[in-house]
Motif scaffolding. Sequence first.
Motif, PDB file in Angstrom:
ATOM      1  N   GLN A 148     -31.740  -4.409  50.391  1.00 28.80           N
ATOM      2  CA  GLN A 148     -30.809  -4.194  51.238  1.00 28.80           C
ATOM      3  C   GLN A 148     -29.523  -4.056  50.533  1.00 28.80           C
ATOM      4  O   GLN A 148     -28.280  -3.434  51.019  1.00 28.80           O
TER       5      GLN A 148
ATOM      6  N   HIS B 114     -24.740  -6.302  50.938  1.00 30.71           N
ATOM      7  CA  HIS B 114     -24.564  -6.600  52.197  1.00 30.71           C
ATOM      8  C   HIS B 114     -24.167  -7.607  52.567  1.00 30.71           C
ATOM      9  O   HIS B 114     -23.640  -8.715  51.979  1.00 30.71           O
TER      10      HIS B 114
ATOM     11  N   TRP C 130     -24.864 -11.197  54.836  1.00 29.90           N
ATOM     12  CA  TRP C 130     -25.828 -11.900  55.583  1.00 29.90           C
ATOM     13  C   TRP C 130     -25.091 -12.868  56.520  1.00 29.90           C
ATOM     14  O   TRP C 130     -24.417 -13.855  56.126  1.00 29.90           O
TER      15      TRP C 130
ATOM     16  N   GLU D  61     -18.356  -7.055  60.717  1.00 31.98           N
ATOM     17  CA  GLU D  61     -18.744  -5.611  60.215  1.00 31.98           C
ATOM     18  C   GLU D  61     -17.709  -4.916  59.737  1.00 31.98           C
ATOM     19  O   GLU D  61     -17.898  -4.430  58.945  1.00 31.98           O
TER      20      GLU D  61
ATOM     21  N   ARG E 105     -17.606  -3.697  55.755  1.00 34.24           N
ATOM     22  CA  ARG E 105     -17.152  -2.344  55.319  1.00 34.24           C
ATOM     23  C   ARG E 105     -15.896  -2.548  54.352  1.00 34.24           C
ATOM     24  O   ARG E 105     -15.942  -1.768  53.151  1.00 34.24           O
TER      25      ARG E 105
ATOM     26  N   CYS F   5     -19.717  -3.452  51.699  1.00 31.95           N
ATOM     27  CA  CYS F   5     -21.154  -3.698  52.062  1.00 31.95           C
ATOM     28  C   CYS F   5     -21.706  -2.547  52.637  1.00 31.95           C
ATOM     29  O   CYS F   5     -20.944  -1.910  53.540  1.00 31.95           O
ATOM     30  N   CYS F   6     -22.912  -2.284  52.532  1.00 37.46           N
ATOM     31  CA  CYS F   6     -23.471  -1.203  53.450  1.00 37.46           C
ATOM     32  C   CYS F   6     -24.291  -1.406  54.684  1.00 37.46           C
ATOM     33  O   CYS F   6     -24.684  -0.660  55.289  1.00 37.46           O
ATOM     34  N   THR F   7     -24.445  -2.927  54.648  1.00 37.03           N
ATOM     35  CA  THR F   7     -25.298  -3.297  55.867  1.00 37.03           C
ATOM     36  C   THR F   7     -24.791  -4.557  56.360  1.00 37.03           C
ATOM     37  O   THR F   7     -24.169  -5.556  55.514  1.00 37.03           O
TER      38      THR F   7
ATOM     39  N   ALA G 212     -26.804  -7.963  57.967  1.00 42.21           N
ATOM     40  CA  ALA G 212     -28.229  -8.479  58.446  1.00 42.21           C
ATOM     41  C   ALA G 212     -28.182 -10.083  58.863  1.00 42.21           C
ATOM     42  O   ALA G 212     -27.198 -10.748  58.325  1.00 42.21           O
TER      43      ALA G 212
ATOM     44  N   TYR H  58     -28.419  -3.348  66.716  1.00 38.81           N
ATOM     45  CA  TYR H  58     -29.144  -3.714  65.500  1.00 38.81           C
ATOM     46  C   TYR H  58     -30.741  -3.485  65.697  1.00 38.81           C
ATOM     47  O   TYR H  58     -30.963  -3.493  66.705  1.00 38.81           O
TER      48      TYR H  58
END
Length: 144
Positions: A71, A74, A76, A100, A104, A108-110, A112, A132
């Motif tokens: 991932q 990111h 978590w 979120e 950003r 972080c790119c995602t 989860a 999601y």
Amino acid sequence: MLIYHKEVQSEKELLEVYPIIKQLRPHLDETAFLTLVSKAQASENYKLFALCNDDMPVALAGFLPRVSLSQGVHVWVADLITCKKHRSKGYGKQLLRIVEKWAREHGCCTVALSSGTARKRAHRFYEEKMDYKKASYLYRKTLS
């Protein structure tokens, strides 16, 4: 009605939000909760944010910045709960948007998370309201 979020850090703040986290993590007593959060904050950069309505916490998000080959960089989300009395008011959506935004801002790119198989309403929330995608199954083995 004033809605705002804050990072929960002090023992006093943690004890204020404990009744909400207890709804998600009923196996934790206050002492275990305080110990685990303190350890995670110190060693893993665990963040615990509360969404408050007129100074009353109504929803919580606990998350950790992570790096993995699957991932990349990111966040978590380890804990996400809206107090039972305050569900279906948009608080969970608002708090997840705050996570979120934090992700950003910290490169972080995602984002989860995992959700228990029995939590069908939560799955609909993540997929239908938050966009999601179900990406995998989480397998666990308890070690004795």
